[in-house]
Design a protein around this motif. Structure first.
Motif, PDB file in Angstrom:
ATOM      1  N   MET A 257       6.904   5.702   7.991  1.00 31.04           N
ATOM      2  CA  MET A 257       5.737   5.214   7.435  1.00 31.04           C
ATOM      3  C   MET A 257       5.285   5.570   5.774  1.00 31.04           C
ATOM      4  O   MET A 257       4.520   5.062   5.119  1.00 31.04           O
ATOM      5  N   ASP A 258       5.680   6.858   5.448  1.00 34.35           N
ATOM      6  CA  ASP A 258       4.892   6.818   4.192  1.00 34.35           C
ATOM      7  C   ASP A 258       5.964   6.609   3.081  1.00 34.35           C
ATOM      8  O   ASP A 258       5.387   7.305   1.830  1.00 34.35           O
ATOM      9  N   ASP A 259       6.970   6.214   3.390  1.00 34.87           N
ATOM     10  CA  ASP A 259       7.404   5.120   2.265  1.00 34.87           C
ATOM     11  C   ASP A 259       6.469   3.985   1.835  1.00 34.87           C
ATOM     12  O   ASP A 259       5.944   3.583   1.846  1.00 34.87           O
ATOM     13  N   PRO A 260       6.329   4.710   0.609  1.00 36.60           N
ATOM     14  CA  PRO A 260       5.741   3.675  -0.429  1.00 36.60           C
ATOM     15  C   PRO A 260       6.082   2.431  -0.681  1.00 36.60           C
ATOM     16  O   PRO A 260       6.667   1.619  -0.493  1.00 36.60           O
ATOM     17  N   SER A 261       4.446   1.678  -0.743  1.00 36.71           N
ATOM     18  CA  SER A 261       5.765   0.031  -0.654  1.00 36.71           C
ATOM     19  C   SER A 261       6.421  -0.142  -2.018  1.00 36.71           C
ATOM     20  O   SER A 261       5.890   0.606  -2.953  1.00 36.71           O
ATOM     21  N   LYS A 262       6.805  -1.409  -1.796  1.00 33.81           N
ATOM     22  CA  LYS A 262       7.617  -1.837  -3.511  1.00 33.81           C
ATOM     23  C   LYS A 262       7.451  -3.273  -3.571  1.00 33.81           C
ATOM     24  O   LYS A 262       7.286  -3.981  -3.028  1.00 33.81           O
ATOM     25  N   ILE A 263       7.401  -3.020  -5.223  1.00 33.38           N
ATOM     26  CA  ILE A 263       7.050  -3.664  -5.879  1.00 33.38           C
ATOM     27  C   ILE A 263       8.248  -4.790  -6.115  1.00 33.38           C
ATOM     28  O   ILE A 263       8.735  -5.526  -6.098  1.00 33.38           O
ATOM     29  N   ALA A 264       9.484  -4.237  -6.776  1.00 33.15           N
ATOM     30  CA  ALA A 264      11.001  -4.868  -7.057  1.00 33.15           C
ATOM     31  C   ALA A 264      11.831  -4.033  -5.894  1.00 33.15           C
ATOM     32  O   ALA A 264      11.562  -2.865  -6.136  1.00 33.15           O
ATOM     33  N   TYR A 265      12.577  -4.522  -5.252  1.00 32.21           N
ATOM     34  CA  TYR A 265      14.289  -3.782  -4.626  1.00 32.21           C
ATOM     35  C   TYR A 265      15.400  -4.394  -4.855  1.00 32.21           C
ATOM     36  O   TYR A 265      15.105  -6.143  -5.060  1.00 32.21           O
ATOM     37  N   LYS A 266      16.245  -4.569  -4.457  1.00 27.51           N
ATOM     38  CA  LYS A 266      17.361  -4.783  -4.923  1.00 27.51           C
ATOM     39  C   LYS A 266      18.267  -5.150  -3.786  1.00 27.51           C
ATOM     40  O   LYS A 266      18.178  -4.228  -2.424  1.00 27.51           O
ATOM     41  N   ILE A 267      18.950  -6.665  -3.504  1.00 23.79           N
ATOM     42  CA  ILE A 267      19.314  -7.058  -2.352  1.00 23.79           C
ATOM     43  C   ILE A 267      20.539  -6.851  -2.874  1.00 23.79           C
ATOM     44  O   ILE A 267      21.096  -8.429  -3.625  1.00 23.79           O
ATOM     45  N   ARG A 268      21.608  -6.304  -3.128  1.00 28.54           N
ATOM     46  CA  ARG A 268      23.067  -7.261  -3.689  1.00 28.54           C
ATOM     47  C   ARG A 268      23.605  -7.131  -5.105  1.00 28.54           C
ATOM     48  O   ARG A 268      22.267  -6.092  -5.368  1.00 28.54           O
ATOM     49  N   ASP A 269      23.504  -8.356  -5.586  1.00 28.03           N
ATOM     50  CA  ASP A 269      23.264  -8.224  -6.985  1.00 28.03           C
ATOM     51  C   ASP A 269      21.810  -8.310  -8.064  1.00 28.03           C
ATOM     52  O   ASP A 269      21.798  -8.902  -9.002  1.00 28.03           O
ATOM     53  N   SER A 270      21.448  -8.639  -6.929  1.00 21.35           N
ATOM     54  CA  SER A 270      19.381  -9.951  -7.469  1.00 21.35           C
ATOM     55  C   SER A 270      18.235  -8.206  -6.617  1.00 21.35           C
ATOM     56  O   SER A 270      18.926  -7.621  -6.069  1.00 21.35           O
ATOM     57  N   LEU A 271      17.591  -8.603  -7.733  1.00 22.03           N
ATOM     58  CA  LEU A 271      16.477  -7.995  -7.812  1.00 22.03           C
ATOM     59  C   LEU A 271      15.720  -8.440  -7.404  1.00 22.03           C
ATOM     60  O   LEU A 271      14.826  -9.680  -7.481  1.00 22.03           O
ATOM     61  N   TYR A 272      14.524  -8.820  -6.118  1.00 29.06           N
ATOM     62  CA  TYR A 272      13.511  -9.219  -5.346  1.00 29.06           C
ATOM     63  C   TYR A 272      12.402  -8.180  -5.788  1.00 29.06           C
ATOM     64  O   TYR A 272      11.834  -7.505  -6.385  1.00 29.06           O
ATOM     65  N   LEU A 273      11.390  -9.268  -6.164  1.00 29.25           N
ATOM     66  CA  LEU A 273      10.159  -9.261  -6.670  1.00 29.25           C
ATOM     67  C   LEU A 273       9.213  -9.868  -5.378  1.00 29.25           C
ATOM     68  O   LEU A 273       9.379 -10.639  -5.104  1.00 29.25           O
ATOM     69  N   ASN A 274       8.224  -8.701  -5.267  1.00 31.02           N
ATOM     70  CA  ASN A 274       6.818  -8.753  -3.784  1.00 31.02           C
ATOM     71  C   ASN A 274       6.068  -8.586  -4.773  1.00 31.02           C
ATOM     72  O   ASN A 274       5.372  -7.495  -4.909  1.00 31.02           O
TER      73      ASN A 274
ATOM     74  N   ASN B 217       9.874  -1.256   2.156  1.00 27.92           N
ATOM     75  CA  ASN B 217       8.713  -1.082   2.241  1.00 27.92           C
ATOM     76  C   ASN B 217       8.104  -2.178   2.092  1.00 27.92           C
ATOM     77  O   ASN B 217       7.226  -1.649   0.952  1.00 27.92           O
ATOM     78  N   LEU B 218       7.418  -3.275   2.949  1.00 23.67           N
ATOM     79  CA  LEU B 218       7.666  -4.162   1.164  1.00 23.67           C
ATOM     80  C   LEU B 218       5.713  -4.680   2.286  1.00 23.67           C
ATOM     81  O   LEU B 218       5.340  -5.630   1.270  1.00 23.67           O
ATOM     82  N   MET B 219       4.563  -3.727   2.449  1.00 26.17           N
ATOM     83  CA  MET B 219       3.350  -4.313   3.147  1.00 26.17           C
ATOM     84  C   MET B 219       2.757  -3.774   1.416  1.00 26.17           C
ATOM     85  O   MET B 219       2.641  -2.594   1.392  1.00 26.17           O
ATOM     86  N   LEU B 220       2.503  -5.076   0.773  1.00 28.61           N
ATOM     87  CA  LEU B 220       1.593  -4.065  -0.110  1.00 28.61           C
ATOM     88  C   LEU B 220       0.027  -3.798   0.101  1.00 28.61           C
ATOM     89  O   LEU B 220      -0.491  -3.671   0.798  1.00 28.61           O
ATOM     90  N   GLU B 221      -0.470  -2.485  -0.592  1.00 28.70           N
ATOM     91  CA  GLU B 221      -2.014  -1.995  -0.420  1.00 28.70           C
ATOM     92  C   GLU B 221      -2.662  -2.734  -1.305  1.00 28.70           C
ATOM     93  O   GLU B 221      -3.362  -3.321  -0.893  1.00 28.70           O
ATOM     94  N   VAL B 222      -2.143  -3.251  -2.230  1.00 32.19           N
ATOM     95  CA  VAL B 222      -2.850  -3.963  -3.290  1.00 32.19           C
ATOM     96  C   VAL B 222      -1.839  -4.938  -4.638  1.00 32.19           C
ATOM     97  O   VAL B 222      -0.792  -4.607  -4.386  1.00 32.19           O
ATOM     98  N   GLU B 223      -2.267  -6.260  -4.408  1.00 35.96           N
ATOM     99  CA  GLU B 223      -1.202  -7.174  -5.522  1.00 35.96           C
ATOM    100  C   GLU B 223      -0.709  -6.436  -6.893  1.00 35.96           C
ATOM    101  O   GLU B 223      -2.187  -6.054  -7.311  1.00 35.96           O
ATOM    102  N   PRO B 224       0.516  -6.109  -7.683  1.00 35.58           N
ATOM    103  CA  PRO B 224       0.226  -5.408  -7.606  1.00 35.58           C
ATOM    104  C   PRO B 224       0.066  -6.559  -9.966  1.00 35.58           C
ATOM    105  O   PRO B 224       0.469  -7.774  -9.159  1.00 35.58           O
TER     106      PRO B 224
END
Ligand code: SF4
Length: 200
Positions: A1-18, A42-49
């Motif tokens: 749960m202390d994982d920092p939230s992610k703005i960009a995360y890779k799934i297969r060959d694509s980069l997803y933007l949260n 972790n995709l729960m943002l503390e603030v919108e990037p």
């Protein structure tokens, strides 16, 4: 749960933007109500990037097959951010996709496809169901009754403006997948059935 939230995360060959956790639907099946993690991110943002944070999080977009504006939320709530980021990434040779609930025109009170032409290559639009009644019950849209028709109109307009549009529907109770495909094709879009609980 202390994982920092992610703005960009890779799934297969694509980069997803949260880019936001806000949404104009409250879907029964939304994974946000069950977990803050997707594929270990972790995709729960503390603030919108900010736009700058997001561009920095992408780095060189050519390392990916595509850059996907997505969530945990509805990206067209940040239309100006999508335009600014896509414009920068396009200069670096990116291919851009937006995963959306199709409420973009309702949210922004205008037809957004012309503004995204040349910036967004493709859309994945969650129509989810083949009927307005099941849609309203399962997705509980903030815009109420006009929402389902507006999603279909959004799909049609994006196709008209030359974007590659894929419609997704879910295998929810009361949803006829064959009819969903028929609707998608009649709007000029491709179709992809999705299974409940499977993300990415
Ligand atoms: S449209 Fe997507 S993000 Fe929004 S509530 Fe539904 S499943 Fe969740």
């Amino acid at each position: 749960m202390d994982d920092p939230s992610k703005i960009a995360y890779k799934i297969r060959d694509s980069l997803y933007l949260n880019i936001t956790n806000r949404c104009t639907n409250t879907c029964d099946f939304c994974v946000r109500s069950k977990t803050q993690f997707v594929k270990g991110h972790n995709l729960m943002l503390e603030v919108e990037p900010t736009v700058e944070d997001i561009i920095k999080a992408v780095g060189d977009p050519k390392r990916y097959k595509e850059i996907v504006f997505c969530g945990y939320g509805e990206p067209t709530l940040r239309l100006d951010a999508i335009k600014a980021i896509a414009s920068e990434l396009k200069k670096k040779g990116a291919r851009i996709r937006v995963v959306t609930n199709g409420h973009g025109d309702l949210i922004n009170k205008k037809t957004i496809a012309p503004e995204l032409k040349g910036l967004v290559d493709s859309f994945s639009v969650s129509l989810n169901t083949d009927t307005e009644s099941v849609y309203n019950k399962a997705c509980r849209p903030e815009f109420g009754m006009p929402s389902y028709a507006a999603v279909k109109e959004f799909i049609k307009t994006c196709v008209k403006f030359g974007m590659d549009v894929e419609v997704t529907c879910l295998d929810l109770p009361g949803v006829d997948t064959a009819k969903c495909e028929e609707i998608a094709r009649s709007l000029g879009a491709k179709f992809r059935p999705r299974h409940l609980g499977v993300v990415g």
